[in-house]
Design a protein around this motif. Sequence first.
Motif, PDB file in Angstrom:
ATOM      1  N   TYR A  30      30.399 -38.211 -21.803  1.00 20.72           N
ATOM      2  CA  TYR A  30      30.430 -36.899 -22.447  1.00 20.72           C
ATOM      3  C   TYR A  30      29.366 -35.957 -21.880  1.00 20.72           C
ATOM      4  CZ  TYR A  30      33.797 -38.472 -25.966  1.00 20.72           C
ATOM      5  OH  TYR A  30      34.936 -38.915 -26.603  1.00 20.72           O
ATOM      6  N   CYS A  32      28.216 -36.051 -18.849  1.00 23.17           N
ATOM      7  CA  CYS A  32      28.739 -35.635 -17.530  1.00 23.17           C
ATOM      8  C   CYS A  32      29.748 -34.510 -17.689  1.00 23.17           C
ATOM      9  CB  CYS A  32      29.382 -36.825 -16.824  1.00 23.17           C
ATOM     10  SG  CYS A  32      28.215 -38.033 -16.177  1.00 23.17           S
ATOM     11  N   TYR A  33      30.599 -34.623 -18.695  1.00 20.78           N
ATOM     12  CA  TYR A  33      31.604 -33.580 -18.919  1.00 20.78           C
ATOM     13  C   TYR A  33      30.941 -32.252 -19.297  1.00 20.78           C
ATOM     14  CZ  TYR A  33      35.784 -31.216 -20.602  1.00 20.78           C
ATOM     15  OH  TYR A  33      36.802 -30.312 -20.779  1.00 20.78           O
ATOM     16  N   SER A  34      29.959 -32.314 -20.203  1.00 21.01           N
ATOM     17  CA  SER A  34      29.297 -31.082 -20.640  1.00 21.01           C
ATOM     18  C   SER A  34      28.549 -30.412 -19.494  1.00 21.01           C
ATOM     19  CB  SER A  34      28.335 -31.388 -21.793  1.00 21.01           C
ATOM     20  OG  SER A  34      29.035 -31.806 -22.940  1.00 21.01           O
ATOM     21  N   GLN A  37      31.086 -28.779 -17.301  1.00 17.79           N
ATOM     22  CA  GLN A  37      31.502 -27.506 -17.904  1.00 17.79           C
ATOM     23  C   GLN A  37      30.457 -26.429 -17.647  1.00 17.79           C
ATOM     24  OE1 GLN A  37      32.241 -28.053 -22.147  1.00 17.79           O
ATOM     25  NE2 GLN A  37      34.373 -27.534 -21.810  1.00 17.79           N
ATOM     26  N   GLN A 142      36.947 -36.125 -28.193  1.00 15.76           N
ATOM     27  CA  GLN A 142      37.085 -35.429 -26.907  1.00 15.76           C
ATOM     28  C   GLN A 142      37.291 -33.930 -27.121  1.00 15.76           C
ATOM     29  OE1 GLN A 142      39.338 -36.843 -23.599  1.00 15.76           O
ATOM     30  NE2 GLN A 142      39.497 -38.929 -24.399  1.00 15.76           N
ATOM     31  N   GLY A 146      34.986 -30.925 -25.641  1.00  6.91           N
ATOM     32  CA  GLY A 146      35.570 -29.867 -24.820  1.00  6.91           C
ATOM     33  C   GLY A 146      35.372 -28.487 -25.395  1.00  6.91           C
ATOM     34  N   MET A 410      38.806 -35.213 -21.241  1.00 10.86           N
ATOM     35  CA  MET A 410      38.180 -36.083 -20.240  1.00 10.86           C
ATOM     36  C   MET A 410      39.068 -36.319 -19.031  1.00 10.86           C
ATOM     37  SD  MET A 410      35.209 -36.509 -21.344  1.00 10.86           S
ATOM     38  CE  MET A 410      35.190 -35.132 -22.490  1.00 10.86           C
ATOM     39  N   LEU A 413      38.103 -34.001 -16.252  1.00 14.40           N
ATOM     40  CA  LEU A 413      36.725 -33.999 -15.742  1.00 14.40           C
ATOM     41  C   LEU A 413      36.663 -33.876 -14.224  1.00 14.40           C
ATOM     42  CD1 LEU A 413      33.685 -34.300 -16.005  1.00 14.40           C
ATOM     43  CD2 LEU A 413      33.997 -36.772 -16.259  1.00 14.40           C
TER      44      LEU A 413
END
Length: 515
Positions: A30, A32-34, A37, A142, A146, A410, A413
């Motif tokens: 998470y 890594c995703y943020s 973004q 998720q 997001g 995700m 990503l």
Amino acid sequence: MKGPDRLAVGRLVVTWWLPTLIACVVGALYVCYSVAQWRALVAPSWDLGIFTEAVQAYSRFEAPIVPIKGPGYNLLGDHFHPILALLGPIFRLFPSALTLLVIQDVLIAASAAPIARLAQRLLGRGGALLVGLAYGLGWGLQGAVGAQFHEVCVAVPLLAFGGVAFVERRWGACMAWLAPLVLVKEDLGLTVFVAGLAIAWRRRDDGRAAVLRSLAYALFGIVAFALTVKVLLPAMNPAGTWAYSLDGSATGAGTPTGGTTSARAIPSLSDILTTPSVKLVTLLVLAAGAGLVGTGSPWFALVAPTLAWRFAGSVETYYVWDSWHYNAVLVPIAACSLLDVIDQWLAPKRASRSASASALAEAVGEDALNDLRADQVATASETRGWRVAAWAVACIPALSLALTASSLPMWHLPDLKEDPRMAAALGALDAVPEGVSVETDTTLLARLVPGREVYWVGTTGTMDTPPEYVVIDARSYAWGDQQVDAESWGSAAHPGYSYETVYAKQGFRVARRTS
């Protein structure tokens, strides 16, 4: 360290190392995703900027005044989430909107640990992996990541720990974990109310006093909800009302852009549940998250208040299952409901065999105990059947996740790359000094907040003196197909004042007020 202490620490490590590892893996993904973004300049809405302003105010020990919502707007008059004041010290150390994104990721990931630990107790380490990862990467979680930071991220671990305590019949712990929900968001008082009813139902054989204590806890939840929406929120809202009535008449009240819609009739029960049809999909995914059988747990009733206000509301994003943050609180409720049913399936078998053996041996001797052992051999296949059934329903959330993965954040990503305009965006930020007031659209809204007084374009019309700077991203979705320039827009939006461009690169425009 004494022997008993070493044993206790050893048991703790054995119990928690795998659930903690699962939580860390989920959290790392998470984060890594943020970060991706953040580097891609993704801004789904203005909410991250709003919460960044609120937490920045808390870090200064000030009321959460959020100019983005409107000049002088107290965010506690919008939704009631004073628990966010706890984030103030962290923001003071790391003053960035990215800090809130990471905090949200950590809170959501942490909720996977107690659920994986309970699954491990019931199904072993394989169960911990299966249930823990399917939960940690759950649809609603998720969606919350997001959608970027929202206050409900604080509710997720509270519901997870509280739900696990419910399954394990630790009633005091359950109540203690859920009580702070009334400080997370106003409607969660209703969730606490239903939790109290669920506890009372589960404790119905524990005596009158136990039931009455549970009902008193339920009363606490409903009183907290009523006090919040009838007294506290109206007292802090500029319009003197709760800004999110179900009939839509007060939605956004107290802001320059809200509170003007007409009241509407509340839909029929059939329409609430089925119109539009995406609601049915949301219900199906929710039931799958509870392994279908979890819908029979009294704990599953906790989803009712959240579904009620969402499905009765008039905002289309309330209904969806694959995005936004509205489903986050449902995921831990569903997971704990599933584990509650599995516990009911498995625990009585273990307890009854042990109790029967001890009692019979003491009463009538070894011969009767041998007969009991023979009976146990005959019932072993039944016990195996319950375990097979438990594993089968535990697989349903994972199967649902696999089938819907491509629709969830995700999955995308790898597509999040650093925006080629990042250098230009940083140049625009550098062109706005700290300590000034600035009006902007969504793209750089949250990034501008630290050290500045930030307004949303279009909510400054009532100001006697307009902001000192205007920052515009000509490619922002906020403008649609309009061709917008900071200098001309600022002068047009604030008659009698003029602006001059001080920065222009790759669609980013910064203008400073000159008169």
